[in-house]
Design a protein around this motif. Structure first.
Motif, PDB file in Angstrom:
ATOM      1  N   SER A  82     -68.523  61.495  43.966  1.00  0.00           N
ATOM      2  CA  SER A  82     -67.651  60.442  43.446  1.00  0.00           C
ATOM      3  C   SER A  82     -68.042  59.079  43.988  1.00  0.00           C
ATOM      4  O   SER A  82     -68.788  58.947  44.962  1.00  0.00           O
ATOM      5  N   SER A  83     -67.520  58.045  43.348  1.00  0.00           N
ATOM      6  CA  SER A  83     -67.721  56.676  43.834  1.00  0.00           C
ATOM      7  C   SER A  83     -66.495  56.239  44.615  1.00  0.00           C
ATOM      8  O   SER A  83     -65.374  56.671  44.354  1.00  0.00           O
ATOM      9  N   VAL A  84     -66.720  55.365  45.592  1.00  0.00           N
ATOM     10  CA  VAL A  84     -65.660  54.888  46.462  1.00  0.00           C
ATOM     11  C   VAL A  84     -65.715  53.361  46.508  1.00  0.00           C
ATOM     12  O   VAL A  84     -66.786  52.766  46.614  1.00  0.00           O
ATOM     13  N   ARG A 127     -59.211  51.579  40.562  1.00  0.00           N
ATOM     14  CA  ARG A 127     -58.954  52.505  39.457  1.00  0.00           C
ATOM     15  C   ARG A 127     -59.688  52.073  38.193  1.00  0.00           C
ATOM     16  O   ARG A 127     -60.294  52.900  37.500  1.00  0.00           O
ATOM     17  N   GLN A 128     -59.672  50.767  37.897  1.00  0.00           N
ATOM     18  CA  GLN A 128     -60.378  50.271  36.720  1.00  0.00           C
ATOM     19  C   GLN A 128     -61.881  50.513  36.808  1.00  0.00           C
ATOM     20  O   GLN A 128     -62.562  50.683  35.785  1.00  0.00           O
ATOM     21  N   SER A 129     -62.408  50.545  38.024  1.00  0.00           N
ATOM     22  CA  SER A 129     -63.841  50.750  38.237  1.00  0.00           C
ATOM     23  C   SER A 129     -64.223  52.219  38.218  1.00  0.00           C
ATOM     24  O   SER A 129     -65.411  52.549  38.358  1.00  0.00           O
ATOM     25  N   GLY A 130     -63.243  53.090  38.074  1.00  0.00           N
ATOM     26  CA  GLY A 130     -63.526  54.515  38.027  1.00  0.00           C
ATOM     27  C   GLY A 130     -63.728  55.157  39.378  1.00  0.00           C
ATOM     28  O   GLY A 130     -64.246  56.285  39.470  1.00  0.00           O
ATOM     29  N   CYS A 131     -63.315  54.473  40.444  1.00  0.00           N
ATOM     30  CA  CYS A 131     -63.484  55.016  41.792  1.00  0.00           C
ATOM     31  C   CYS A 131     -62.367  56.006  42.115  1.00  0.00           C
ATOM     32  O   CYS A 131     -61.197  55.756  41.818  1.00  0.00           O
ATOM     33  N   ALA A 132     -62.739  57.099  42.733  1.00  0.00           N
ATOM     34  CA  ALA A 132     -61.753  58.109  43.113  1.00  0.00           C
ATOM     35  C   ALA A 132     -61.006  57.731  44.380  1.00  0.00           C
ATOM     36  O   ALA A 132     -59.923  58.256  44.646  1.00  0.00           O
ATOM     37  N   SER A 133     -61.591  56.820  45.170  1.00  0.00           N
ATOM     38  CA  SER A 133     -60.989  56.481  46.450  1.00  0.00           C
ATOM     39  C   SER A 133     -61.344  55.054  46.845  1.00  0.00           C
ATOM     40  O   SER A 133     -62.262  54.438  46.297  1.00  0.00           O
ATOM     41  N   VAL A 134     -60.599  54.543  47.809  1.00  0.00           N
ATOM     42  CA  VAL A 134     -60.866  53.254  48.448  1.00  0.00           C
ATOM     43  C   VAL A 134     -61.167  53.526  49.907  1.00  0.00           C
ATOM     44  O   VAL A 134     -60.435  54.262  50.577  1.00  0.00           O
ATOM     45  N   GLY A 159     -52.694  56.815  42.088  1.00  0.00           N
ATOM     46  CA  GLY A 159     -53.469  58.042  42.085  1.00  0.00           C
ATOM     47  C   GLY A 159     -54.860  57.913  42.681  1.00  0.00           C
ATOM     48  O   GLY A 159     -55.738  58.743  42.420  1.00  0.00           O
ATOM     49  N   VAL A 160     -55.084  56.870  43.489  1.00  0.00           N
ATOM     50  CA  VAL A 160     -56.379  56.644  44.139  1.00  0.00           C
ATOM     51  C   VAL A 160     -56.288  57.097  45.589  1.00  0.00           C
ATOM     52  O   VAL A 160     -55.322  56.771  46.286  1.00  0.00           O
ATOM     53  N   GLU A 350     -68.280  65.608  37.842  1.00  0.00           N
ATOM     54  CA  GLU A 350     -68.739  65.078  36.557  1.00  0.00           C
ATOM     55  C   GLU A 350     -70.073  64.352  36.693  1.00  0.00           C
ATOM     56  O   GLU A 350     -70.358  63.416  35.958  1.00  0.00           O
ATOM     57  N   GLY A 351     -70.882  64.800  37.637  1.00  0.00           N
ATOM     58  CA  GLY A 351     -72.156  64.147  37.886  1.00  0.00           C
ATOM     59  C   GLY A 351     -72.060  63.253  39.102  1.00  0.00           C
ATOM     60  O   GLY A 351     -70.998  62.728  39.423  1.00  0.00           O
ATOM     61  N   ALA A 352     -73.177  63.087  39.783  1.00  0.00           N
ATOM     62  CA  ALA A 352     -73.188  62.317  41.023  1.00  0.00           C
ATOM     63  C   ALA A 352     -73.346  60.829  40.761  1.00  0.00           C
ATOM     64  O   ALA A 352     -74.089  60.418  39.862  1.00  0.00           O
TER      65      ALA A 352
END
Length: 365
Positions: A82-84, A127-134, A159-160, A350-352
């Motif tokens: 995921s992206s952070v 969230r808008q950037s599609g990141c799962a976490s901060v 939900g982040v 969903e892919g790296a």
């Protein structure tokens, strides 16, 4: 939009302090216990006394925002691939001579904090950037705890998830409040002797060990540990064996441990880079101590980047640095070969994200 998004408090009331009989006030955030007269700042430089109160001077101000792979934190068992959304501020409550982010953590120039954003805005952009976490990173989020905790609340409302990258040098009361709001943490265990901590960081080992045990035994926060191996300073067989036995005995065999390579920087430019063989040796010592998930970092090392299923022994995640090359877990983090659940926090893969690093400007509106 919340009215708070239009107004950033750069000087924010701080928690965890008390007045002393001699007229000073003492900061109770970390074991440094800085005692301040009016106008003075603590060693971290960002917590200051103004009048009869303590304030955080960097609330809402960042040294920059960036989207990273979660593996860069490093976290290998928390939402792999995921992206952070990463950011930090300035200052630090440790004085590491080997600091790898010294231009940020040792900054005394508050004007360099050009990016401003409220906690709510950070959560929205993440969230808008599609990141799962901060991630609160680059410098230690302990020193901007109020900002990080408010941001964690805003993230959770959307939900982040939240991640703390920290040295774990914090007192018990703020420790409880801080880590209760974190979904994952990577704690830098700088070494395993108090002499090393005192000489090289100006701190002590015991509070960090207390933090590690608190996270594992008293929170739902996922923990991984990183040790930067510095040749001739914290990489002896005896110290590594003692450290990894302590982790196995006090934290459990499933806590992932990352050994990363040092490069000469800041006040330690006379020490050579960490040889790859040192990382391999440290990993073997840790595995012999019973740890199941031991990784090497800042190097290309296929074996040191691979996660094996503890039951069938099959490789379930293969990595090259921060890139995932193979992923054989289901959405619940179970091995696809034998259905054994791996420790960590997982979801749909969903892919790296890969090794990309994407700087982001966070506009106020």
């Amino acid at each position: 939009m919340n009215a708070r998004d239009d107004m950033i408090e750069t000087t924010h009331p701080a928690q965890w302090w008390h007045r002393l009989d001699d007229g000073r006030i003492q900061c109770d955030l970390c074991p440094r216990d800085c005692k301040l007269h009016d106008g003075q700042r603590g060693l971290c430089f960002v917590r200051a006394r103004e009048g009869d109160a303590m304030v955080l001077t960097t609330y809402g101000r960042s040294s920059g925002f960036c989207i990273d792979p979660i593996e860069k934190k490093p976290l290998n068992h928390f939402l792999p691939g995921s992206s952070v959304f990463s950011f930090g501020t300035a200052g630090c409550n440790l004085a590491c001579k080997f600091c790898q982010n010294w231009d940020i953590s040792k900054s005394r120039e508050m004007d360099r904090l050009m990016d401003q954003a409220s906690p709510e805005r950070i959560a929205q952009v993440a969230r808008q950037s599609g990141c799962a976490s901060v991630a609160f990173t680059y410098n230690d989020p302990v020193i901007f705890a109020e900002y990080a905790m408010d941001t964690a609340d805003a993230c959770h409302a959307l939900g982040v998830k939240t991640v703390a990258v920290t040295a774990g040098y914090i007192h018990a009361q703020p420790r409880r409040a801080f880590f209760d709001k974190m979904d994952a943490a990577n704690v830098d265990l700088k070494g395993f002797t108090d002499e090393f901590y005192f000489r090289q960081t100006g701190a002590h080992l015991a509070p960090v060990l207390d933090t590690l045990q608190h996270i594992v035994h008293e929170t739902g926060c996922w923990l991984e540990i990183t040790t930067l191996l510095i040749p001739g300073h914290n990489d002896s067989d005896a110290e590594l064996a003692a450290m990894t036995r302590w982790i196995a005995d006090h934290l459990g065999r499933d806590v992932p441990l990352h050994f990363t390579a040092f490069h000469p920087d800041y006040k330690m430019t006379d020490v050579q880079r960490t040889p790859a063989a040192t990382l391999t040796r440290a990993r073997r010592i840790a595995l012999d101590a019973g740890l199941r998930y031991v990784y090497t970092g800042n190097v290309h090392d296929a074996e040191g980047g691979t996660t094996l299923c503890p039951s069938c022994g099959e490789p379930v995640i293969e990595r090259d640095w921060h890139r995932i090359l193979r992923y054989d877990l289901d959405d619940a983090g179970r091995c696809v070969h034998c259905a054994t659940a791996l420790p960590g926090r997982y979801g749909r893969f969903e892919g790296a994200f890969g090794r990309r690093r994407i700087p982001v400007r966070v506009a106020m509106a």
